[in-house]
Write a protein that holds these residues in place. Structure first.
Motif, PDB file in Angstrom:
ATOM      1  N   SER A  72       0.849  -1.187   0.000  1.00 33.69           N
ATOM      2  CA  SER A  72       0.000   0.000   0.000  1.00 33.69           C
ATOM      3  C   SER A  72       0.882   1.233   0.000  1.00 33.69           C
ATOM      4  N   LEU A  73       0.271   2.370  -0.248  1.00 31.02           N
ATOM      5  CA  LEU A  73       1.004   3.638  -0.157  1.00 31.02           C
ATOM      6  C   LEU A  73       1.491   3.883   1.265  1.00 31.02           C
ATOM      7  N   VAL A  74       0.651   3.558   2.228  1.00 27.25           N
ATOM      8  CA  VAL A  74       1.034   3.748   3.634  1.00 27.25           C
ATOM      9  C   VAL A  74       2.224   2.863   3.986  1.00 27.25           C
ATOM     10  N   PHE A 123       1.040  11.500  10.375  1.00 26.45           N
ATOM     11  CA  PHE A 123       0.792  10.645   9.215  1.00 26.45           C
ATOM     12  C   PHE A 123       0.128   9.346   9.654  1.00 26.45           C
ATOM     13  N   ALA A 124       0.598   8.762  10.764  1.00 28.34           N
ATOM     14  CA  ALA A 124       0.011   7.518  11.264  1.00 28.34           C
ATOM     15  C   ALA A 124      -1.460   7.706  11.605  1.00 28.34           C
ATOM     16  N   PHE A 125      -1.790   8.833  12.225  1.00 29.87           N
ATOM     17  CA  PHE A 125      -3.175   9.079  12.636  1.00 29.87           C
ATOM     18  C   PHE A 125      -4.072   9.308  11.430  1.00 29.87           C
ATOM     19  N   PHE A 126      -3.651  10.174  10.511  1.00 25.97           N
ATOM     20  CA  PHE A 126      -4.529  10.549   9.403  1.00 25.97           C
ATOM     21  C   PHE A 126      -4.523   9.527   8.263  1.00 25.97           C
ATOM     22  N   SER A 127      -3.587   8.611   8.263  1.00 29.68           N
ATOM     23  CA  SER A 127      -3.621   7.521   7.283  1.00 29.68           C
ATOM     24  C   SER A 127      -4.319   6.288   7.840  1.00 29.68           C
ATOM     25  N   SER A 128      -4.728   6.337   9.095  1.00 26.28           N
ATOM     26  CA  SER A 128      -5.384   5.198   9.729  1.00 26.28           C
ATOM     27  C   SER A 128      -6.779   5.000   9.160  1.00 26.28           C
ATOM     28  N   SER A 129      -7.135   3.762   8.889  1.00 22.24           N
ATOM     29  CA  SER A 129      -8.464   3.456   8.352  1.00 22.24           C
ATOM     30  C   SER A 129      -9.566   3.672   9.386  1.00 22.24           C
ATOM     31  N   ARG A 130      -9.207   3.803  10.656  1.00 20.51           N
ATOM     32  CA  ARG A 130     -10.218   4.025  11.686  1.00 20.51           C
ATOM     33  C   ARG A 130     -10.985   5.324  11.460  1.00 20.51           C
ATOM     34  N   LEU A 131     -10.321   6.289  10.840  1.00 17.47           N
ATOM     35  CA  LEU A 131     -10.994   7.559  10.588  1.00 17.47           C
ATOM     36  C   LEU A 131     -12.185   7.389   9.655  1.00 17.47           C
ATOM     37  N   SER A 132     -12.017   6.557   8.626  1.00 14.91           N
ATOM     38  CA  SER A 132     -13.117   6.334   7.692  1.00 14.91           C
ATOM     39  C   SER A 132     -14.096   5.298   8.229  1.00 14.91           C
ATOM     40  N   LEU A 133     -13.616   4.347   9.036  1.00 14.77           N
ATOM     41  CA  LEU A 133     -14.507   3.332   9.572  1.00 14.77           C
ATOM     42  C   LEU A 133     -15.544   3.937  10.494  1.00 14.77           C
ATOM     43  N   SER A 134     -15.178   5.011  11.182  1.00 11.62           N
ATOM     44  CA  SER A 134     -16.111   5.623  12.113  1.00 11.62           C
ATOM     45  C   SER A 134     -17.273   6.286  11.408  1.00 11.62           C
ATOM     46  N   ARG A 135     -17.118   6.565  10.099  1.00  8.27           N
ATOM     47  CA  ARG A 135     -18.179   7.247   9.361  1.00  8.27           C
ATOM     48  C   ARG A 135     -18.864   6.328   8.355  1.00  8.27           C
ATOM     49  N   THR A 136     -18.127   5.392   7.788  1.00  3.43           N
ATOM     50  CA  THR A 136     -18.697   4.610   6.700  1.00  3.43           C
ATOM     51  C   THR A 136     -18.838   3.131   7.027  1.00  3.43           C
ATOM     52  N   GLY A 137     -18.475   2.756   8.247  1.00  3.36           N
ATOM     53  CA  GLY A 137     -18.542   1.348   8.573  1.00  3.36           C
ATOM     54  C   GLY A 137     -17.304   0.623   8.088  1.00  3.36           C
ATOM     55  N   ASN A 138     -17.244  -0.650   8.408  1.00 10.40           N
ATOM     56  CA  ASN A 138     -16.062  -1.434   8.053  1.00 10.40           C
ATOM     57  C   ASN A 138     -16.203  -1.981   6.649  1.00 10.40           C
ATOM     58  N   PRO A 139     -15.503  -1.429   5.658  1.00  8.10           N
ATOM     59  CA  PRO A 139     -15.614  -1.939   4.297  1.00  8.10           C
ATOM     60  C   PRO A 139     -15.005  -3.324   4.199  1.00  8.10           C
ATOM     61  N   GLY A 404      -1.226  11.969   4.496  1.00  5.34           N
ATOM     62  CA  GLY A 404      -1.810  10.856   5.239  1.00  5.34           C
ATOM     63  C   GLY A 404      -3.233  10.573   4.773  1.00  5.34           C
ATOM     64  N   ILE A 405      -4.021  11.617   4.603  1.00  5.47           N
ATOM     65  CA  ILE A 405      -5.407  11.462   4.137  1.00  5.47           C
ATOM     66  C   ILE A 405      -5.433  10.934   2.705  1.00  5.47           C
ATOM     67  N   ILE A 406      -4.591  11.499   1.839  1.00  8.09           N
ATOM     68  CA  ILE A 406      -4.560  11.057   0.441  1.00  8.09           C
ATOM     69  C   ILE A 406      -4.196   9.577   0.344  1.00  8.09           C
ATOM     70  N   CYS A 407      -3.170   9.165   1.087  1.00  6.51           N
ATOM     71  CA  CYS A 407      -2.759   7.760   1.055  1.00  6.51           C
ATOM     72  C   CYS A 407      -3.876   6.852   1.557  1.00  6.51           C
ATOM     73  N   ARG A 408      -4.539   7.266   2.619  1.00  9.25           N
ATOM     74  CA  ARG A 408      -5.642   6.447   3.153  1.00  9.25           C
ATOM     75  C   ARG A 408      -6.763   6.312   2.135  1.00  9.25           C
ATOM     76  N   LYS A 409      -7.134   7.418   1.507  1.00  8.77           N
ATOM     77  CA  LYS A 409      -8.232   7.397   0.537  1.00  8.77           C
ATOM     78  C   LYS A 409      -7.898   6.498  -0.655  1.00  8.77           C
TER      79      LYS A 409
END
Length: 493
Positions: A72-74, A123-139, A404-409
């Motif tokens: 992955s990018l991360v 970078f660790a915080f904003f690339s973490s998938s937990r940020l998106s999981l809290s809003r969109t559920g666990n993909p 961090g956000i770009i890599c996570r997305k």
């Protein structure tokens, strides 16, 4: 795919590979420290402690990401952080080696390590998938590799013959401009054009054979299209011979192809990280021999042997100047102030020739080296350094958050089945993007961004031209299913 919320057991093979990765990184760190312990260097305990702190952070995040995804990018970020911001500078510090003969004080090293720690945490915080999981559920992560060979015959929408012809034409033009022999050695390679034109022409003429091969490979059945696949690969190898390219270019081209061809690298967690570390320590340094020498088998084998025998001292060269250039970026801002985004604008508008834009800026590494009186100016500037020279400390913080956000997305768009970017052609470019991102992390941003966008434009133009014959249905969902039926690589078994 194993996530933080997953209850699946980690395969034993992945555990063994990850243990090997931890042992390799830890052993390399201890080897570097041990090999320099006899030198008469005054070591500052606080500086070493700051290196160790950053190393622990990098190792934890590297293993965590390797447990989540095969690549992955991360993951590329943490591989770079471990190698270039921890192991390499520790080796240089303990050996009193200063890249480009520019000494660095202990106070400067402490400041740099503190900022790199902040960068790493953000970078660790904003690339973490937990940020998106809290809003969109666990993909649902796509457990199966998306890069399998299709079992169907050549889709009628892909004109493999036209792709091969275009690829051959690109090679012909490349030979006409640079000469056949110069394609095998960087020391002789030149297109004879101005800087901007050479940059664009190189990406187009080498990008077409690369992505023509990728599209032919993925749109063809092995038995029915073997000749076309082999012919396109031969054209690619000649146009982009490994020893005739810069190492980051070689890694991006052939590393991406390896991820497409070998399922183990795209399925087994830890395989890619271990192989990448081996390539970084042994293969990539060996390729540098052809920057100044003509290609020969003897030179290749000798350079591989030298790289293997000089792992400890191999970091004591200007090729590993990323950390020192970050420190110098801090000193540049302290002396001259930030450029308030001018370097970033220059990188984004890289494609504008200087004949049209006379005041166009230079690369950040070049700018820093020139301001600090250095004769040789073709140096790097890592991504945190780009944030520093553009906006100061705020830039380091902002770049860590944004990237961090770009890599996570992008990572989630690739690995998640429910991604809105569920486009098979996009998935073929992602493996190459991972390697280009590693180059971007090293910098400078002007050249690395030009490489990424240049190759990206070539790829998506080819996709648009050669896939546009797929019949479009008025029903969007039906059209998407039809496209997947012809060219999908994500659900092959």
């Amino acid at each position: 795919m194993i996530t933080a919320a997953s209850n699946k057991k980690i395969p034993h093979s992945s555990l063994l590979l990850l243990i090997a990765l931890i042992a390799a990184l830890t052993g390399l760190f201890l080897f570097v420290v041990g090999s320099s312990s006899g030198s008469a260097v005054s070591v500052n305990g606080a500086v070493m402690a700051s290196f160790i702190l950053n190393g622990v952070l990098a190792l934890i995040m590297l293993i965590a990401e390797a447990l989540r995804r095969p690549y992955s990018l991360v993951l590329m970020h943490w591989l770079f952080y471990s190698c270039f911001f921890v192991i390499t500078p520790v080796s240089q510090y303990l050996s009193a080696f200063w890249c480009w003969s520019y000494p660095l004080s202990d106070d400067s090293l402490l400041t740099a390590n503190a900022l790199l720690f902040v960068w790493g945490v953000l970078f660790a915080f904003f690339s973490s998938s937990r940020l998106s999981l809290s809003r969109t559920g666990n993909p649902k992560e796509n457990v199966e590799t998306k890069l399998r060979m299709p079992e169907s015959s050549c889709p009628p929408s892909i004109n493999t013959g036209a792709l091969l012809a275009l690829s051959s034409l690109s090679l012909f033009l490349l030979i006409r401009l640079a000469g056949f022999e110069s394609l095998f050695s960087r020391s002789d390679y030149s297109l004879g054009l101005d800087q901007t034109s050479s940059l664009i022409a190189d990406k187009v003429l080498r990008g077409i054979p690369l992505f023509a091969f990728v599209l032919i490979l993925k749109a063809s059945q092995k038995k029915k299209c073997t000749f076309t696949v082999l012919a396109s690969f031969l054209v690619l190898v000649i146009a982009a011979f490994p020893t005739g390219l810069a190492r980051y270019n070689t890694a991006a081209i052939y590393g991406g192809i390896m991820l497409l061809l070998f399922p183990a690298m795209s399925k087994k967690k830890g395989v890619f990280a271990v192989l990448f570390l081996f390539a970084f320590l042994i293969v990539f340094p060996a390729m540098n021999a052809f920057r100044y020498a003509n290609f020969s088998i003897e030179t290749l084998f000798q350079s591989l042997i030298d790289s293997f025998g000089n792992i400890g001292s191999g970091f004591l060269t200007g090729d590993y100047d990323s950390y020192s250039m970050f420190v110098r970026a801090i000193e540049y801002v302290e002396a001259f102030g930030s450029t308030t985004g001018w370097q970033l604008i220059t990188a984004i508008l890289f494609f504008i020739p200087r004949s049209i834009w006379p005041s166009k800026g230079l690369g950040s590494g070049w700018t820093i080296a020139a301001a600090q009186g250095q004769d040789f100016k073709n140096v790097s500037c890592p991504l945190p350094g780009e944030g520093m020279i553009n906006f100061g400390v705020i830039g380091v913080v902002a770049f860590a958050i944004v990237f961090g956000i770009i890599c996570r997305k992008i990572d989630e768009a690739y690995w998640s089945k429910s991604s809105p970017w569920d486009w098979p052609a996009w998935r073929l470019f992602y493996p190459f993007m991972c390697f280009f991102f590693f180059f971007m992390l090293r910098g400078d941003l002007l050249s690395s961004f030009a490489y990424l966008i240049g190759y990206g434009v070539v790829y998506f133009v080819l996709v648009f031209v050669f896939l546009r014959r797929v019949k479009r249905s008025p029903d969007i969902l039906a059209s998407k299913k039809q496209f997947h039926k012809h060219f999908d690589i994500s659900n092959q078994r």
